[in-house]
Design an enzyme around this catalytic site. Structure first.
Site, mmCIF file in Angstrom:
data_model
loop_
_atom_site.group_PDB
_atom_site.id
_atom_site.type_symbol
_atom_site.label_atom_id
_atom_site.label_comp_id
_atom_site.label_asym_id
_atom_site.label_seq_id
_atom_site.Cartn_x
_atom_site.Cartn_y
_atom_site.Cartn_z
ATOM 1 N N GLY A 21 -22.347 -9.003 5.959
ATOM 2 C CA GLY A 21 -21.037 -8.399 5.706
ATOM 3 C C GLY A 21 -20.859 -8.106 4.233
ATOM 4 N N ASN A 22 -19.647 -7.824 3.843
ATOM 5 C CA ASN A 22 -19.360 -7.645 2.412
ATOM 6 C C ASN A 22 -17.932 -8.091 2.117
ATOM 7 O OD1 ASN A 22 -17.529 -5.224 2.558
ATOM 8 N ND2 ASN A 22 -19.355 -4.342 3.496
ATOM 9 N N ARG A 23 -17.564 -8.034 0.850
ATOM 10 C CA ARG A 23 -16.290 -8.631 0.416
ATOM 11 C C ARG A 23 -15.061 -7.743 0.626
ATOM 12 N NH1 ARG A 23 -17.024 -13.251 -2.291
ATOM 13 N NH2 ARG A 23 -19.024 -13.616 -3.334
ATOM 14 N N SER A 24 -15.231 -6.585 1.234
ATOM 15 C CA SER A 24 -14.082 -5.688 1.391
ATOM 16 C C SER A 24 -12.982 -6.365 2.217
ATOM 17 C CB SER A 24 -14.527 -4.403 2.092
ATOM 18 O OG SER A 24 -13.399 -3.661 2.462
ATOM 19 N N ALA A 88 -15.905 -0.031 3.423
ATOM 20 C CA ALA A 88 -17.145 -0.443 2.755
ATOM 21 C C ALA A 88 -18.218 -0.572 3.837
ATOM 22 C CB ALA A 88 -16.934 -1.762 2.025
#
Ligand code: CTP
Length: 208
Positions: A21-24, A88
């Protein structure tokens, strides 16, 4: 105008319990959706997994992976006047998804990744809708944003510093248009930045 907005991260599964995943946080995209509704527009919001309430008046289409995001955008984009790609979307995903949970072993584990399909770059060049990409950068913001504008065939790119914009409640952005025009929205709560962005886009899309 009819807005199609994407927001939040994507999750690329590794096995049944893990993902990349990512921090968005999705806050910027959700704020844009709310601001567009406030300004009297119609909004469809394609949302990755986020911890935010559904903005009133917005039709939300939940997605999880980059492939689902890709398909949902292609399904809905023909019915919009303006696409705002603030999601994102992951750039890479595992080559294969393990069907069973990967068990811990006392050895190195290598995960092979392949590029995901780029939603923006996949849109037709001949189109009736205006396309706004996002560029979250940590360095050379203007140069990288200009490159993305051309490479991904966008009509405008909203650039921000990833360290400021990604998780927090505030943002500051620069908007680069294809005709060379540039607008700046100085640091403010995301809701305020979103309102300003909607005003700028409305003015600009009218001109086109
Ligand atoms: N984007 C997309 N499809 C992808 C990845 C990104 O449409 N598979 C969109 C994003 O929604 C955003 C824009 O492309 O509007 C820029 O995303 P970003 O991740 O900053 O660009 P990349 O091309 O991935 O470049 P890099 O990560 O190398 O900076």
């Amino acid at each position: 105008m009819r807005f199609l907005i994407t927001a939040g991260p994507t999750r690329e599964p590794i096995d049944p319990v893990r993902f990349i995943g990512n921090r968005s946080s999705g806050k910027m995209g959700y704020a844009i959706a709310e601001a567009a509704i406030e300004a009297g527009h119609e909004v469809v919001l394609i949302s990755g997994p986020v911890d935010l309430p559904r903005p009133p008046g917005v039709a939300v289409i939940p997605v999880s992976t980059s492939d689902q995001m890709f398909d949902a955008v292609h399904e809905h984009v023909r019915n919009c006047d303006l696409l705002v790609m603030s999601a994102a979307v992951a750039d890479y995903k595992p080559v294969a998804v393990f069907t069973k949970k990967i068990k811990k072993r006392d050895a190195k584990l290598l995960l092979e990744l392949i590029p995901t399909r780029d939603v923006l770059a996949s849109l037709p060049k001949n189109r009736k809708y205006f396309v706004v990409g996002f560029a979250a950068e940590t360095d050379n913001i203007e140069t990288n944003a200009q490159k993305k504008l051309l490479k991904k065939n966008c009509d405008a790119v909203v650039a921000n510093d990833a360290r400021v914009g990604m998780e927090g409640d505030e943002n500051e952005v620069e908007i680069f248009f294809r005709d060379g025009e540039k607008k700046t929205i100085s640091r403010a709560p995301k809701k305020i930045v979103a309102r300003e962005l909607i005003k700028i886009l409305k003015m600009f899309v009218k001109k086109v």
